[in-house]
Design an enzyme around this catalytic site. Structure first.
Site, PDB file in Angstrom:
ATOM      1  N   GLY A 160     -11.418  -1.344   2.478  1.00  0.00           N
ATOM      2  CA  GLY A 160     -10.460  -1.402   3.560  1.00  0.00           C
ATOM      3  C   GLY A 160     -11.105  -1.079   4.894  1.00  0.00           C
ATOM      4  N   GLY A 196     -11.047   0.481   8.839  1.00  0.00           N
ATOM      5  CA  GLY A 196     -10.650   1.799   9.315  1.00  0.00           C
ATOM      6  C   GLY A 196     -11.706   2.859   9.102  1.00  0.00           C
ATOM      7  N   HIS A 197     -12.811   2.475   8.403  1.00  0.00           N
ATOM      8  CA  HIS A 197     -13.896   3.423   8.139  1.00  0.00           C
ATOM      9  C   HIS A 197     -15.141   3.096   8.952  1.00  0.00           C
ATOM     10  CE1 HIS A 197     -11.392   4.738   4.897  1.00  0.00           C
ATOM     11  NE2 HIS A 197     -11.515   3.596   4.236  1.00  0.00           N
ATOM     12  N   ASP A 206     -10.514  -1.293  -5.102  1.00  0.00           N
ATOM     13  CA  ASP A 206     -11.859  -1.819  -4.879  1.00  0.00           C
ATOM     14  C   ASP A 206     -12.522  -2.185  -6.203  1.00  0.00           C
ATOM     15  OD1 ASP A 206     -11.399  -1.302  -2.233  1.00  0.00           O
ATOM     16  OD2 ASP A 206     -12.951   0.210  -1.993  1.00  0.00           O
ATOM     17  N   HIS A 235      -8.904   8.285   3.439  1.00  0.00           N
ATOM     18  CA  HIS A 235      -7.673   7.567   3.778  1.00  0.00           C
ATOM     19  C   HIS A 235      -6.547   8.545   4.123  1.00  0.00           C
ATOM     20  CE1 HIS A 235      -9.914   5.129   0.772  1.00  0.00           C
ATOM     21  NE2 HIS A 235      -9.681   4.166   1.647  1.00  0.00           N
TER      22      HIS A 235
END
Length: 329
Positions: free
Chosen positions: A53, A55-56, A109, A215
């Protein structure tokens, strides 16, 4: 919510467009923004692919380039990429030597990378990273979470791939690095996912989440804010306790910011963490400090310790040229 966005639905596509344009000599976007690939691949080597995802950032796309990944698949914010993204990335960068997937230990994942492997025509292996000592299972994972230690696996295995090691050897090396790496994080504030428009969780003015996930998943416990020395002491104690006697040898220390923590504070945390490691007999011979595996706009940090021998240190030192990590070229 205050963020630099035009429309929530366009955040990822517009961010990827800017990223690819800013680093056009190093990376290129695949069709429909399904993956980021090296602009100048090394012919004939095993292809390394990761993803997860968004955002990292800079994980994972920021580590595409010489000495690290051949491609990265970005999902929507905190959402796994789809199997077709991964399979298309593999077909685009595989050059006859097979594909190694580097996968953080989150259920989505793992499932999607496994499905991608079934869609592929060539040989592949997977390395699963699970370096987080904070909890044994969490919101998105069965077993320990894969966090900042993933960067270390990608760097060391990427160097070995550039040197021509085969798929089986790279799989074994990745598993070995992961087994020698431990991490723990702490949050001072929550992050805010653009589509949600509000913080993922609430922390009081004098509270922190010890052991938080990348997260915003719950950690070990919510506690009163403490000094940097006290925070580092607890985190290093958890990491060292998990490593056992192995802690009394050469180590790489990574102090990673979650997105909103100033470098001044990250270096202060590095000072505290290094002191705690040295008390326990570790010799810090390699270091990295900065925002590498983030959680959007979360204030907080993680500490990662990876035990090194001469071979692993040499592979860490090997040249790398990616948007987020560069040395030796």
């Amino acid at each position: 919510m205050k963020k630099f966005i035009n429309a929530v639905d366009d955040v990822l596509s517009q961010s990827l467009a800017g990223f690819a344009a800013a680093h056009a000599g190093l990376v290129a976007l695949g069709p429909d923004n399904k993956f980021v690939r090296r602009a100048k691949p090394t012919p004939g080597k095993v292809a390394l692919i990761s993803g997860g995802g968004s955002g990292h950032e800079p994980l994972h796309a920021g580590f595409v380039g010489y000495g690290m990944l051949d491609a990265a698949c970005p999902g929507q914010v905190f959402t796994s990429p789809t199997p077709d993204q991964m399979a298309e990335a593999a077909e685009a960068v595989e050059d006859g030597a097979g594909v190694l997937f580097i996968v953080k230990n989150y259920s989505g994942d793992r499932m999607n990378f496994e499905m991608a492997g079934e869609l592929m025509s060539g040989a592949f292996e997977s390395v699963i990273t699970d370096d987080d000592v904070a909890v044994e299972s969490s919101t998105f994972s069965a077993g320990r979470r894969g966090v900042a230690g993933t960067l270390i696996v990608e760097k060391i295995v990427g160097a070995a791939a550039e040197a021509g090691r085969d798929l089986a050897a790279l799989k074994a090396l990745g598993d070995r690095v992961n087994a020698s790496t431990r991490s723990m994080g702490v949050a001072l504030t929550s992050c805010t996912v653009p589509a949600a428009g509000r913080p993922t969780f609430q922390l009081g003015e004098r509270e922190m989440e010890m052991g938080v996930g990348i997260h915003g998943e719950p950690g070990r416990r919510r506690v009163a804010l403490a000094s940097a020395d006290r925070i580092a002491e607890e985190m290093v104690a958890a990491i060292a306790g998990d490593l056992g006697d192995r802690i009394r040898s050469d180590a790489l220390l990574l102090v990673n910011g979650f997105g909103a923590t100033p470098l001044m504070e990250l270096y202060l945390m590095y000072h505290s963490a290094r002191g705690e490691l040295e008390k326990r007999g570790a010799r810090v011979v390699r270091s990295l400090v900065g925002n590498y595996v983030t959680s959007l706009d979360m204030a907080g940090a993680s500490i990662t310790v990876s035990m090194l021998d001469a071979e692993l240190a040499r592979l860490w030192d090997a040249p790398v040229e990616t948007p987020a990590l560069r040395w030796g070229r």
